[in-house]
Design a protein around this motif. Sequence first.
Motif, PDB file in Angstrom:
ATOM      1  N   VAL A  29     -10.330  -6.478  11.305  1.00 12.20           N
ATOM      2  CA  VAL A  29      -9.962  -5.062  11.436  1.00 12.20           C
ATOM      3  C   VAL A  29     -10.092  -4.366  10.080  1.00 12.20           C
ATOM      4  O   VAL A  29      -9.618  -4.879   9.060  1.00 12.20           O
ATOM      5  CB  VAL A  29      -8.511  -4.914  11.952  1.00 12.20           C
ATOM      6  CG1 VAL A  29      -8.166  -3.436  12.172  1.00 12.20           C
ATOM      7  CG2 VAL A  29      -8.303  -5.719  13.241  1.00 12.20           C
ATOM      8  N   ASP A  30     -10.700  -3.189  10.082  1.00  7.92           N
ATOM      9  CA  ASP A  30     -10.799  -2.400   8.847  1.00  7.92           C
ATOM     10  C   ASP A  30     -10.834  -0.920   9.192  1.00  7.92           C
ATOM     11  O   ASP A  30     -11.132  -0.532  10.323  1.00  7.92           O
ATOM     12  CB  ASP A  30     -12.050  -2.775   8.061  1.00  7.92           C
ATOM     13  CG  ASP A  30     -11.960  -2.380   6.591  1.00  7.92           C
ATOM     14  OD1 ASP A  30     -10.872  -1.937   6.158  1.00  7.92           O
ATOM     15  OD2 ASP A  30     -12.964  -2.514   5.866  1.00  7.92           O
ATOM     16  N   LEU A 120      -7.330 -10.548  11.463  1.00  5.05           N
ATOM     17  CA  LEU A 120      -7.501 -10.498  10.013  1.00  5.05           C
ATOM     18  C   LEU A 120      -7.680  -9.033   9.653  1.00  5.05           C
ATOM     19  O   LEU A 120      -8.629  -8.389  10.103  1.00  5.05           O
ATOM     20  CB  LEU A 120      -8.726 -11.307   9.586  1.00  5.05           C
ATOM     21  CG  LEU A 120      -8.668 -12.806   9.896  1.00  5.05           C
ATOM     22  CD1 LEU A 120     -10.023 -13.461   9.622  1.00  5.05           C
ATOM     23  CD2 LEU A 120      -7.584 -13.491   9.070  1.00  5.05           C
ATOM     24  N   ILE A 121      -6.726  -8.501   8.859  1.00  5.46           N
ATOM     25  CA  ILE A 121      -6.688  -7.062   8.604  1.00  5.46           C
ATOM     26  C   ILE A 121      -6.866  -6.780   7.122  1.00  5.46           C
ATOM     27  O   ILE A 121      -6.196  -7.383   6.275  1.00  5.46           O
ATOM     28  CB  ILE A 121      -5.346  -6.466   9.091  1.00  5.46           C
ATOM     29  CG1 ILE A 121      -5.206  -6.687  10.603  1.00  5.46           C
ATOM     30  CG2 ILE A 121      -5.249  -4.979   8.763  1.00  5.46           C
ATOM     31  CD1 ILE A 121      -3.865  -6.258  11.153  1.00  5.46           C
ATOM     32  N   ASP A 122      -7.756  -5.871   6.811  1.00 11.49           N
ATOM     33  CA  ASP A 122      -7.982  -5.500   5.416  1.00 11.49           C
ATOM     34  C   ASP A 122      -6.785  -4.731   4.870  1.00 11.49           C
ATOM     35  O   ASP A 122      -6.267  -3.809   5.510  1.00 11.49           O
ATOM     36  CB  ASP A 122      -9.237  -4.621   5.314  1.00 11.49           C
ATOM     37  CG  ASP A 122      -9.565  -4.267   3.871  1.00 11.49           C
ATOM     38  OD1 ASP A 122      -9.593  -5.179   3.031  1.00 11.49           O
ATOM     39  OD2 ASP A 122      -9.771  -3.081   3.582  1.00 11.49           O
ATOM     40  N   GLY A 123      -6.323  -5.115   3.675  1.00 11.98           N
ATOM     41  CA  GLY A 123      -5.248  -4.375   3.022  1.00 11.98           C
ATOM     42  C   GLY A 123      -3.974  -5.176   2.847  1.00 11.98           C
ATOM     43  O   GLY A 123      -3.933  -6.388   3.088  1.00 11.98           O
ATOM     44  N   ARG A 124      -2.935  -4.477   2.431  1.00 11.81           N
ATOM     45  CA  ARG A 124      -1.634  -5.106   2.210  1.00 11.81           C
ATOM     46  C   ARG A 124      -0.863  -5.231   3.516  1.00 11.81           C
ATOM     47  O   ARG A 124      -1.081  -4.472   4.454  1.00 11.81           O
ATOM     48  CB  ARG A 124      -0.817  -4.284   1.200  1.00 11.81           C
ATOM     49  CG  ARG A 124      -1.464  -4.208  -0.174  1.00 11.81           C
ATOM     50  CD  ARG A 124      -0.584  -3.459  -1.165  1.00 11.81           C
ATOM     51  NE  ARG A 124      -1.223  -3.400  -2.470  1.00 11.81           N
ATOM     52  CZ  ARG A 124      -1.178  -4.372  -3.373  1.00 11.81           C
ATOM     53  NH1 ARG A 124      -0.520  -5.487  -3.101  1.00 11.81           N
ATOM     54  NH2 ARG A 124      -1.782  -4.244  -4.543  1.00 11.81           N
ATOM     55  N   GLY A 140     -10.206  -7.467   1.865  1.00 12.89           N
ATOM     56  CA  GLY A 140     -10.707  -8.284   2.961  1.00 12.89           C
ATOM     57  C   GLY A 140     -12.158  -8.050   3.305  1.00 12.89           C
ATOM     58  O   GLY A 140     -12.849  -8.972   3.745  1.00 12.89           O
ATOM     59  N   ASP A 141     -12.660  -6.820   3.109  1.00 17.51           N
ATOM     60  CA  ASP A 141     -14.052  -6.545   3.458  1.00 17.51           C
ATOM     61  C   ASP A 141     -15.030  -7.208   2.499  1.00 17.51           C
ATOM     62  O   ASP A 141     -16.240  -7.212   2.742  1.00 17.51           O
ATOM     63  CB  ASP A 141     -14.320  -5.038   3.547  1.00 17.51           C
ATOM     64  CG  ASP A 141     -13.743  -4.255   2.391  1.00 17.51           C
ATOM     65  OD1 ASP A 141     -13.346  -4.894   1.386  1.00 17.51           O
ATOM     66  OD2 ASP A 141     -13.667  -3.024   2.482  1.00 17.51           O
ATOM     67  N   GLN A 142     -14.519  -7.797   1.411  1.00 22.90           N
ATOM     68  CA  GLN A 142     -15.355  -8.563   0.493  1.00 22.90           C
ATOM     69  C   GLN A 142     -15.100 -10.062   0.602  1.00 22.90           C
ATOM     70  O   GLN A 142     -15.737 -10.851  -0.091  1.00 22.90           O
ATOM     71  CB  GLN A 142     -15.106  -8.103  -0.950  1.00 22.90           C
ATOM     72  CG  GLN A 142     -15.404  -6.633  -1.188  1.00 22.90           C
ATOM     73  CD  GLN A 142     -15.033  -6.185  -2.573  1.00 22.90           C
ATOM     74  OE1 GLN A 142     -15.444  -6.786  -3.562  1.00 22.90           O
ATOM     75  NE2 GLN A 142     -14.239  -5.120  -2.683  1.00 22.90           N
ATOM     76  N   LYS A 143     -14.150 -10.447   1.477  1.00 20.08           N
ATOM     77  CA  LYS A 143     -13.782 -11.858   1.613  1.00 20.08           C
ATOM     78  C   LYS A 143     -14.034 -12.407   3.012  1.00 20.08           C
ATOM     79  O   LYS A 143     -14.545 -13.511   3.165  1.00 20.08           O
ATOM     80  CB  LYS A 143     -12.299 -12.039   1.254  1.00 20.08           C
ATOM     81  CG  LYS A 143     -11.951 -11.658  -0.176  1.00 20.08           C
ATOM     82  CD  LYS A 143     -10.449 -11.729  -0.413  1.00 20.08           C
ATOM     83  CE  LYS A 143     -10.087 -11.286  -1.830  1.00 20.08           C
ATOM     84  NZ  LYS A 143      -8.615 -11.268  -2.059  1.00 20.08           N
TER      85      LYS A 143
END
Length: 209
Positions: A29-30, A120-124, A140-143
């Motif tokens: 998710v982003d 799996l969610i991008d961010g804090r 997350g968008d880089q991992k």
Amino acid sequence: MKKKQSLAMPDLILENELWANGQLRVIGVDEVGRGCLSGPVLTAAVMLPPDTIPLAGVTDSKKLSLKQREAIYDNIKQQALAFAIGAASVAEIDRINILNATYLAMQRAMSRLQPWDHALIDGRDTKKHDLGVHTAVIGGDQKSYSIACASIIAKVVRDRLMRHLAVKNPGYGWETNAGYGTKAHLSGLEKLGATRWHRRSFAPVKKFI
């Protein structure tokens, strides 16, 4: 002469751990558009099959050109088991603030992919918003490969929307800036004032209302 370091690409390490644990319906998710002055904030959720082989070029959408994102977008759609879009409107952003609106958009995208096992969610991480069973991944968008896929899907869909809105609302440069506060956008605000698509709670917009 120093060797040029290659950019780290997102991988499936997090996804593989979950798949190996029997959590086969994993979604990435982003969001995109949090920092824009106009238009909705938009999120994407993407579910990939456990036998996924990463596509070449998939990374944080901000590192890709428009042409690259458009090409990869169709390939991700073909690879994914399913994907969904969630959005929060300008009115909702102004009413509940951009952070809360972002999580609302995430909830909407995620609910459209039910049932899923782990997100799996991008961010804090957040304890204020119910996002179900998930792992928050900073950067997350880089991992994470699935988060990067969601990043590209969200960016392409939102950019297309802003180009559509630009046709009916010329003078702000949305066709190229997607609603971010560029010089052309601010110049348009100064000359033309705010549209109904502008976030009136954002300081750069307030001064032109």
